[in-house]
Design a protein around this motif. Structure first.
Motif: not given
Ligand code: ADP
Ligand code: UDP
Length: 376
Positions: A192, A216, A238, A240
């Protein structure tokens, strides 16, 4: 009687003459492939004693040479297809999936399903065009006039969501009324980010906003209260909590708008139902979601790519344990989201198993379908 015998003699003479020219070869019939194969082999192994034999060997060899060359050309076309978006759209490799789309309803609708409007007065006076009105603006602050949308149409009531008008003397191009958004989905490592970067390099009105990159960056910010939470979610593969993600996306879009961007690739979002609802609550109607570019690749291929990326990425989640967890989350939570957009005919699938260049050509074709009025 005399005429008859003359004709017979002429036929014999003609026959001998033809034989001397070597035209009357004697050998296996055209469809007798084993027989012809034998003769074709003799071309290399058993020198012909007469011209007739030689000709037969050539005729037999020609059958295999012709089919070999044609077969080779077809095979090489299939293995190394031309890098043209036209070929990629119409290549026989995609016929099956197009036929499938007709029945699964994944194909884009032929006719408009909702009304699209345009401010004709503003369109006819582009030099005095004001910034996008605040109710259609993602940001709450004034926005710089965006660059013109980049295609022409025959009327302001065009089927495309761009604001485009045409006058008798010239075609007027204007920025879209709302920021346009394309969600970019696909498994981790499907490519992507790679394709989004290529779109932005090629078309300056697009901005790439990776939800993962936003998270990040937030995690690195020493003043962020969410840093630790984000880190643990990412490590475990997972998703967020959406309040955090959508706030960061919103901020990035506002920044992009101030820089004049009109089109946004939101990469890696929405990943679950919470994400979909969170987007609706915060962004909702202030942006136009044009569709979803969906990059499709096998888990094995994605795993290989992610392990390759891990050598240089320095990401805490590019290790086998986290990768497997991300795959599980993707299968369980993200894939069902696609069904929602599929029902709205907004999913544009791209075969991401091919080389970067091949995927890029296909991506451009699909992008033209998602945002029909732009120059891609
Ligand atoms: N079509 C492709 N073929 C082979 N490798 C690719 C392809 N597209 C991307 N990659 C590589 O795979 C890795 C993951 O790509 P990336 O764009 O970061 O994926 P995503 O954003 O979907 O997680 C990168 O190392 C990239 O260079
Ligand atoms: O909307 C998002 C996007 C990403 N992530 C988190 O960020 C990670 C990395 O996502 P990114 O899109 O950067 O990478 P990908 O998994 O597509 O390679 C994911 O596994 C999630 O933990 C998230 O929680 N919400």
């Amino acid at each position: 009687m005399a005429t008859c015998s003359l004709t017979g003699a002429r036929r014999i003479l003609l026959h001998r003459w033809v034989r001397q020219l070597g035209d009357s070869v004697q050998g296996p019939q055209l469809m007798d492939l084993p027989g012809n194969w034998q003769k074709a082999k003799e071309f290399f192994t058993k020198p012909a004693l007469s011209y007739g034999q030689y000709k037969q060997q050539c005729v037999s060899l020609r059958i295999f040479a012709f089919s070999g060359i044609c077969g080779g050309c077809v095979l090489s076309l299939a293995m190394f297809p031309p890098k043209s978006s036209y070929w990629i759209t119409w290549s026989p490799l995609y016929w099956l999936s197009y036929a499938k789309q007709c029945f699964t309803g994944a194909a884009p609708p032929l006719f408009l399903e909702k009304q699209h409007g345009a401010q004709v007065a503003a369109l006819l006076r582009p030099e005095t065009q004001a910034p996008a009105p605040s109710d259609t603006d993602v940001s709450t602050v004034a926005v710089a006039p965006a660059p013109a949308a980049t295609t022409t149409a025959t009327s302001a009531a065009s089927a495309s969501p761009c604001s485009v008008a045409s006058s008798a003397s010239a075609t007027v191009l204007a920025a879209p009324a709302k920021p346009r958004v394309v969600f970019v989905l696909g498994g981790p490592g499907a490519g992507k980010g790679t394709q989004c970067a290529k779109i932005c390099d090629a078309y300056p009105q697009w901005q790439h906003i990776s939800a993962g990159d936003c998270l990040r960056a937030e995690r690195q910010d020493p003043n962020s209260k969410d840093g630790e939470l984000i880190n643990s979610y990412i490590k475990d593969g997972k998703i967020v909590p959406v309040q955090i993600t959508v706030r960061l996306l919103h901020k990035a879009m506002q920044k992009g708008q101030k820089e004049g961007k009109t089109d946004f690739l939101i990469d890696g979002f929405p990943r679950n139902w919470d994400n979909v609802n969170g987007w609706e609550e915060v962004i909702g109607d202030s942006a136009e979601v044009m569709g979803v570019l969906f990059f499709e690749a096998s888990l094995a291929e994605m795993e290989k790519r992610l392990l390759g990326r891990s050598v240089t990425s320095g990401r805490v989640d590019d290790n086998l344990e986290s990768i497997r967890k991300r795959f599980a989350t993707y299968e369980k939570e993200t894939k069902p989201i696609l069904e929602k957009y599929q029902k709205e005919h907004k999913v544009f699938k791209i075969d991401a198993m091919q080389s970067v260049d091949f995927v890029w050509a296909h991506t451009q074709t699909k992008l033209r379908e998602v945002v029909p009025c732009q120059q891609v």
